[in-house]
Design a protein around this motif. Structure first.
Motif, mmCIF file in Angstrom:
data_model
loop_
_atom_site.group_PDB
_atom_site.id
_atom_site.type_symbol
_atom_site.label_atom_id
_atom_site.label_comp_id
_atom_site.label_asym_id
_atom_site.label_seq_id
_atom_site.Cartn_x
_atom_site.Cartn_y
_atom_site.Cartn_z
ATOM 1 N N THR A 92 0.860 -1.187 0.000
ATOM 2 C CA THR A 92 0.000 0.000 0.000
ATOM 3 C C THR A 92 0.894 1.235 0.000
ATOM 4 O O THR A 92 2.120 1.128 0.153
ATOM 5 N N TRP A 93 0.288 2.402 -0.119
ATOM 6 C CA TRP A 93 1.132 3.610 -0.183
ATOM 7 C C TRP A 93 1.855 3.844 1.133
ATOM 8 O O TRP A 93 3.011 4.235 1.171
ATOM 9 N N ASP B 32 2.722 1.483 3.318
ATOM 10 C CA ASP B 32 3.801 0.489 3.367
ATOM 11 C C ASP B 32 5.033 1.032 2.655
ATOM 12 O O ASP B 32 6.166 0.931 3.145
#
Lengths: 245, 360
Positions: B26-27, B29
């Motif tokens: 994800t962004w 992450d």
């Protein structure tokens, strides 16, 4: 030889104020298969556990194989070597292999050497058809298999009497018959058996006598035919209706 | 209408997929991954630069050890023997090395399941300790006598730890069983004793063993100071370990005891064959934890005058000559402790896996 394997007279037992066993008198002749049934809380497990001293009693006499059950540890050692027991929850030793579960008690209780004990254990595991699992651990086996191992473990000590405390109550329905089958073989082989169970099929097939307990008392006793077809007491009639569905 | 069987979805593998799944799923992450990658890079670069690239290794180059140079490992070359052997006589340090190895081998052997029997373990440990004491003490066959006041460094640390563990463990079993005794007098008094010991600071107990006991106890019963300290430490360890074992015993179902009784097996067999193996199995993580704590706490014996490895390390930087190199010495000490503690915890993890597979 004694012709009574178990002889009970006027047995009384209390848990605090609760009167668990009331004036129980009972003779179990040698080689008889006795089934004890009754609603839960009726004292049937307590009675069978008194027979090898797992429970104490308060008054009355209780003799097994002619030996008085009580506090004398020497006598109790004698009794327990000659009386086997199978429990509802199997009570196998989880940290030992199936084979070791059957070998260790022989070494510790009877002082057999390991070679003889192993031979004996394998023989009984084979009779119970669990010998292929000998190297496994209890939690790798199904309930039915575990109970048959528990039977092999008890039988390897060559007991004269076998006590069963609801041996199939913790089993899934499809596993009950595999345990009952081996128990029936035992009964036919003239072992003295006292079995607490709700399995009336077992009682019909092999019991010489059935007793029904309720609220700590023996309510009725007779042959399986009498008990199933012609019960005298209302409690017996109600109970038979429930267990026969 | 029949439904046609379809090929399973392509199972994506490979490093790129693995990376995306674990670090860039994800962004946020991605943000965390990048920030930490940079931090780790900077930290590693600084450490490697200090510890290896710019490090000064040889005593000849000691003059180069300035504040803004890299690690000055020359201190280890110069003072390593002091750290490892303490005050043990220089000429005899080979004995200390051998003694230390004897105990390490004994520890390693007793970790092997094939040694776990009531007969083998005691023999192994008696042999191990005898070898240690004979080598360290000497005084026979031409070996110079070295009294325990002069023992020190790593071999002392390992000796104290293993002696505390080996004496303390049977005591712990005894305390735990006594506290569960059906005789109220025994159960109560051992419970009281355990609670007293646990409420005392370790330091106070060791001081009492070193200083107070000689005042109260006749000479012939005193033993030497090291022995008294080890025994006091072992009792302290046992008080804690007894509670761990007791917890393990309580987690075993009543049915086990009933089965043993019904099978006519004797009480000692119930304890040794059935209850204790299961209790240790159930409490393995806490037991390993207690061992780790004990290993680190051995450094406390410094205060009553024993030169174990931590004290020897402090002595190495105590002199003016290497006074600035305390970071290097502490890193070196930390490495020694790490090797032992990490070894212990890996061993614990291995045991746990083994037991999960069902072995005893």
């Amino acid at each position: 030889m004694h012709n009574s394997a178990i002889s009970i007279h006027g047995l009384e037992k209390y848990y605090g104020d609760f009167h668990a066993l009331k004036n129980i008198t009972l003779e179990v002749p040698d080689k008889q298969t006795l089934v004890i049934c009754g609603p839960s809380g009726s004292g049937k497990s307590t009675l069978v556990r008194c027979m090898n001293g797992l429970e104490t009693y308060h008054s009355g006499t209780l003799k097994v194989l002619g030996l008085p059950i009580g506090d004398d540890t020497k006598v109790m050692d004698q009794v327990r070597k000659r009386v086997g027991m199978v429990f509802q929850n199997f009570n196998l030793f989880p940290h030992l292999t199936i084979l070791e579960n059957c070998v260790l008690p022989q070494i510790r209780a009877l002082g057999r050497d390991r070679t003889a004990a192993t031979r004996e254990a394998r023989e009984h595991l084979q009779k119970m058809q669990v010998d292929i699992h000998a190297e496994k651990y209890p939690d790798q086996l199904s309930g039915g298999q575990q109970q048959r191992v528990a039977l092999a473990r008890a039988l390897a000590l060559k007991p004269e009497i076998m006590l069963f405390d609801e041996p199939t109550s913790a089993l899934d329905p499809e596993m009950i018959s595999e345990v009952l089958e081996v128990m029936q073989e035992l009964a036919r082989a003239d072992m003295t058996i006292v079995c607490v169970t709700h399995e009336m099929g077992f009682a019909k097939a092999v019991a010489d006598r059935v007793i029904l307990m309720a609220e700590g008392e023996i309510v009725e006793e007779g042959t399986p035919e009498q008990m199933f077809n012609n019960p005298q007491h209302q409690i017996t009639r109600d109970f038979m209706e429930v267990v026969n569905g | 209408m029949a439904i046609e069987a379809q090929a399973p979805p392509p199972s994506a593998t490979g490093p790129a997929v693995w990376l995306r799944k674990h670090f860039f799923a994800t962004w946020y992450d991605t943000v965390f991954s990048l920030v930490f990658a940079v931090l780790i890079y900077l930290a590693l670069k600084a450490f490697i630069g200090w510890a290896f690239v710019d490090a000064i290794w040889r005593v000849e180059n000691k003059d180069l050890c300035t504040h803004d140079a890299g690690a000055c490992w020359a201190v280890i070359e110069s003072r390593g023997r002091l750290i490892l052997f303490g005050l043990y006589p220089y000429e005899e340090q080979w004995r200390s090395t051998l003694a230390c190895l004897a105990v390490i081998i004994t520890i390693a052997l007793s970790c092997l399941p094939s040694f776990w029997s009531i007969r083998r373990l005691p023999i192994l440990w008696i042999a191990g300790f005898a070898t240690f004491v004979l080598l360290m003490r000497g005084g026979f066959a031409g070996l110079e006598l070295v009294t325990s006041e002069q023992w020190g460094g790593l071999s002392l640390t390992i000796f104290i730890f293993s002696a505390v563990f080996v004496i303390g463990m049977p005591l712990a079993v005894l305390f735990a069983l006594a506290r569960r005794s059906s005789l109220p007098v025994i159960a109560k008094s051992f419970g009281f004793f355990i609670d007293i010991v646990r409420s005392l600071p370790l330091l106070a107990l060791l001081f009492a063993a070193a200083v107070v006991v000689p005042l109260l106890v006749p000479d012939w019963l005193q033993g030497n100071k090291l022995m008294r300290v080890v025994i006091a430490f072992a009792i302290f360890f046992a008080a804690y370990q007894a509670e761990i074992i007791r917890a393990g015993l309580q987690s075993i179902s009543q049915g086990q005891e009933e089965a043993v009784a019904a099978l006519g097996m004797p009480y000692w067999s119930l304890v040794i064959d059935i209850l204790l193996p299961q209790a240790f199995r159930n409490t393995l993580p806490s037991t390993i934890n207690q061992a780790v704590i004990t290993f680190k706490e051995t450094s406390i014996v410094t205060i009553i005058g024993f030169f174990e490895v931590m004290a020897s390390g402090n002595a190495a930087i105590g002199s003016g000559e290497w006074g600035n190199q305390y970071v290097e010495v502490y890193v070196f000490l930390a490495l020694i402790y790490f090797v032992f503690v990490f070894g212990l915890s890996r061993y614990g993890a291995w045991l746990e896996t083994r037991m999960r597979l069902g072995h005893a």
